[in-house]
Design a protein around this motif. Sequence first.
Motif, PDB file in Angstrom:
ATOM      1  N   ASP A  46       0.711  -1.259   0.083  1.00  0.00           N
ATOM      2  CA  ASP A  46      -0.056  -0.009  -0.055  1.00  0.00           C
ATOM      3  C   ASP A  46       0.801   1.163  -0.237  1.00  0.00           C
ATOM      4  N   MET A  50       2.092   0.436  -4.438  1.00  0.00           N
ATOM      5  CA  MET A  50       0.837   1.163  -5.065  1.00  0.00           C
ATOM      6  C   MET A  50       1.037   2.523  -5.260  1.00  0.00           C
ATOM      7  N   ALA A  89       0.540  -9.203  -6.406  1.00  0.00           N
ATOM      8  CA  ALA A  89      -0.904  -9.320  -6.991  1.00  0.00           C
ATOM      9  C   ALA A  89      -1.412 -11.111  -6.560  1.00  0.00           C
ATOM     10  N   THR A  92      -2.231 -10.864  -2.550  1.00  0.00           N
ATOM     11  CA  THR A  92      -3.457 -10.216  -2.024  1.00  0.00           C
ATOM     12  C   THR A  92      -4.576 -10.816  -2.834  1.00  0.00           C
ATOM     13  N   ASP A  94      -5.679  -8.825  -5.062  1.00  0.00           N
ATOM     14  CA  ASP A  94      -6.411  -7.647  -5.357  1.00  0.00           C
ATOM     15  C   ASP A  94      -6.256  -7.097  -6.789  1.00  0.00           C
ATOM     16  N   PRO A  95      -7.381  -6.899  -7.463  1.00  0.00           N
ATOM     17  CA  PRO A  95      -7.415  -6.692  -8.849  1.00  0.00           C
ATOM     18  C   PRO A  95      -6.574  -5.459  -8.990  1.00  0.00           C
ATOM     19  N   ARG A  96      -6.403  -4.605  -8.273  1.00  0.00           N
ATOM     20  CA  ARG A  96      -5.928  -3.130  -8.443  1.00  0.00           C
ATOM     21  C   ARG A  96      -4.439  -3.453  -8.303  1.00  0.00           C
ATOM     22  N   VAL A  97      -3.926  -4.289  -7.388  1.00  0.00           N
ATOM     23  CA  VAL A  97      -2.517  -4.463  -7.786  1.00  0.00           C
ATOM     24  C   VAL A  97      -2.023  -5.483  -8.872  1.00  0.00           C
ATOM     25  N   ALA A  99      -3.728  -5.115 -11.724  1.00  0.00           N
ATOM     26  CA  ALA A  99      -4.005  -3.924 -12.698  1.00  0.00           C
ATOM     27  C   ALA A  99      -2.574  -3.186 -13.099  1.00  0.00           C
ATOM     28  N   ARG A 100      -1.985  -3.005 -11.775  1.00  0.00           N
ATOM     29  CA  ARG A 100      -0.783  -2.239 -11.707  1.00  0.00           C
ATOM     30  C   ARG A 100       0.342  -2.839 -12.275  1.00  0.00           C
ATOM     31  N   TYR A 103      -0.020  -3.035 -15.916  1.00  0.00           N
ATOM     32  CA  TYR A 103       0.348  -1.819 -16.716  1.00  0.00           C
ATOM     33  C   TYR A 103       1.857  -1.870 -16.993  1.00  0.00           C
TER      34      TYR A 103
END
Length: 122
Positions: A46, A50, A89, A92, A94-97, A99-100, A103
């Motif tokens: 976090d 991130m 990823a 967690t 976590d889809p945000r992780v 996605a990063r 990227y």
Amino acid sequence: MHPGRPVGSDSVRCRLARVQDRLCRVTLNRQELGGEIDRRIQNLIDKNYMVIDLDGKWLNYFRHRTDRGGQSHVYYGIGKVLDAGSLFAAYTGDPRVAARTQYIIDELVKSRDADGYLGFWK
């Protein structure tokens, strides 16, 4: 030879293992780990992964290659960041992780030359 009996000369003696080494990779996810270690890993994700400036710290060097002026000691460890991101990823879920991390992959692929070169040197 008999397991457990000394091996070697009198000056250097060791014992054969009675039990074979059974170390193996253990993968833990956030639901399985918990506690202080989980808190620290989540803090790393976090407050570092991130929020770090991926473009300014790494990806722009791949997009806008320049002559580094003879600086042979320049190193951009984007592979380590990518590896950490994939592990974070998976840990967690976590889809945000994820996605990063995706990227980073997408931007590196876009920066490739027609011949496949992927790097930050002109």
